[in-house]
Design a protein around this motif. Structure first.
Motif, PDB file in Angstrom:
ATOM      1  N   ARG A  20      -6.356 -33.728  24.757  1.00 10.86           N
ATOM      2  CA  ARG A  20      -7.592 -34.164  24.114  1.00 10.86           C
ATOM      3  C   ARG A  20      -7.516 -35.666  23.871  1.00 10.86           C
ATOM      4  NH1 ARG A  20     -11.791 -30.943  21.884  1.00 10.86           N
ATOM      5  NH2 ARG A  20     -13.526 -32.389  21.618  1.00 10.86           N
ATOM      6  N   ASP A  21      -8.585 -36.382  24.248  1.00 10.76           N
ATOM      7  CA  ASP A  21      -8.643 -37.828  24.032  1.00 10.76           C
ATOM      8  C   ASP A  21      -9.986 -38.152  23.399  1.00 10.76           C
ATOM      9  OD1 ASP A  21      -8.375 -40.529  24.015  1.00 10.76           O
ATOM     10  OD2 ASP A  21      -8.606 -40.814  26.167  1.00 10.76           O
ATOM     11  N   ASP A  24     -13.343 -36.440  24.655  1.00  8.79           N
ATOM     12  CA  ASP A  24     -13.135 -35.988  26.025  1.00  8.79           C
ATOM     13  C   ASP A  24     -11.807 -35.242  26.157  1.00  8.79           C
ATOM     14  OD1 ASP A  24     -15.503 -37.194  26.761  1.00  8.79           O
ATOM     15  OD2 ASP A  24     -14.536 -39.054  27.394  1.00  8.79           O
ATOM     16  N   ILE A  25     -11.643 -34.646  27.337  1.00  8.68           N
ATOM     17  CA  ILE A  25     -10.377 -34.022  27.698  1.00  8.68           C
ATOM     18  C   ILE A  25      -9.878 -34.720  28.955  1.00  8.68           C
ATOM     19  CG2 ILE A  25      -9.252 -31.895  28.482  1.00  8.68           C
ATOM     20  CD1 ILE A  25     -11.274 -30.354  26.795  1.00  8.68           C
ATOM     21  N   GLY A  26      -8.584 -35.061  28.969  1.00  9.53           N
ATOM     22  CA  GLY A  26      -7.994 -35.761  30.104  1.00  9.53           C
ATOM     23  C   GLY A  26      -7.049 -34.861  30.872  1.00  9.53           C
ATOM     24  N   LYS A  28      -4.066 -35.082  33.751  1.00 14.25           N
ATOM     25  CA  LYS A  28      -3.158 -36.049  34.381  1.00 14.25           C
ATOM     26  C   LYS A  28      -2.239 -35.316  35.359  1.00 14.25           C
ATOM     27  CE  LYS A  28      -3.061 -39.138  30.365  1.00 14.25           C
ATOM     28  NZ  LYS A  28      -2.214 -39.814  29.356  1.00 14.25           N
ATOM     29  N   SER A  38      -5.364 -39.776  36.696  1.00 11.75           N
ATOM     30  CA  SER A  38      -5.947 -39.028  35.570  1.00 11.75           C
ATOM     31  C   SER A  38      -7.453 -38.923  35.762  1.00 11.75           C
ATOM     32  CB  SER A  38      -5.639 -39.715  34.232  1.00 11.75           C
ATOM     33  OG  SER A  38      -6.230 -40.993  34.189  1.00 11.75           O
ATOM     34  N   TYR A  40     -11.035 -37.795  33.293  1.00 13.41           N
ATOM     35  CA  TYR A  40     -11.536 -37.452  31.971  1.00 13.41           C
ATOM     36  C   TYR A  40     -12.952 -36.900  32.094  1.00 13.41           C
ATOM     37  CZ  TYR A  40      -7.572 -39.954  30.015  1.00 13.41           C
ATOM     38  OH  TYR A  40      -6.307 -40.357  29.686  1.00 13.41           O
ATOM     39  N   GLU A  94     -14.891 -44.742  30.107  1.00 12.25           N
ATOM     40  CA  GLU A  94     -14.314 -44.080  28.930  1.00 12.25           C
ATOM     41  C   GLU A  94     -15.329 -43.820  27.828  1.00 12.25           C
ATOM     42  OE1 GLU A  94     -12.658 -48.387  28.604  1.00 12.25           O
ATOM     43  OE2 GLU A  94     -13.458 -47.051  30.139  1.00 12.25           O
TER      44      GLU A  94
END
Length: 205
Positions: A20-21, A24-26, A28, A38, A40, A94
């Motif tokens: 989780r970022d 958003d969800i990343g 990688k 990566s 997102y 982003e």
């Protein structure tokens, strides 16, 4: 919540992680233990992705989750909006998927970055994803109830009508008149007021 990891069956140095970022969800990827690339996306897109993975694993039927109807009116200043396209000349995406408040719609931007969106309380610096602002190219209105029509707003704004005063006894007006008549002479006693009120009532009879 900890990162989610899946490792290659043939080489445990090749693997993917999901984390989780912010909003958003990343996802990688790693090869021989080294980071490669990566991606997102919003939680909604990752839910669809996860359903597809489960379908490949023969757990459930895959396919996209039916989306709610998109709002039809264009967003205006003060609306809550979701960023669809970031500043193409200054960022790599982003800010896409973030939700904020539309602060400025700049008609002089020639379509480049016409929307200024602020996040949180707007107290941060330009470029702060939590409480700052950022110019973006495209936004959409976050699905909310349609604004009230003027006549509906008028109905809500109307003050409730005062309740009618309780009916007064017909004798009350004589008591009040008697008190007014006696007041200039001396402080009237109860008996004096009642006697004069009875006399006034008999005169009108």
């Amino acid at each position: 919540m900890e990162d989610v990891k899946i490792t290659c069956e043939g080489d445990d140095r090749d693997y993917f992680t999901a984390e989780r970022d912010g909003r958003d969800i990343g996802l990688k990827s790693y090869h021989d233990g080294d980071f490669c690339i990566s991606a997102y996306a919003s939680p909604a897109k990752f839910r669809t992705f996860a359903r597809g993975i489960l379908a490949l694993a023969d757990e459930i039927d895959g396919g996209e989750v039916a989306e709610a109807p998109k709002p039809t009116r264009a967003p205006v200043v003060g609306d809550k909006v979701r960023i669809l396209e970031d500043d193409p000349g200054n960022r790599t995406g982003e800010f896409v998927g973030l939700i904020g408040t539309l602060k400025v719609e700049d008609p002089n931007s020639f379509g480049y970055t016409p929307f200024l969106v602020w996040f949180g309380d707007g107290s941060g610096e330009h470029g702060d994803r939590i409480n700052g602002t950022w110019y973006v190219k495209r936004v959409e209105l976050v699905d909310e109830p349609e604004p009230l029509a003027d006549w509906e707003r008028d109905l809500l704004d109307e003050a409730p009508a005062d309740e009618p005063a309780p009916a007064r006894s017909y004798r009350a007006k004589y008591v009040e008149e008697a008190r007014e008549l006696l007041a200039p002479f001396r402080t009237p006693g109860v008996e004096d007021v009642i006697k004069l009120a009875m006399w006034l009532a008999n005169e009108d009879a």
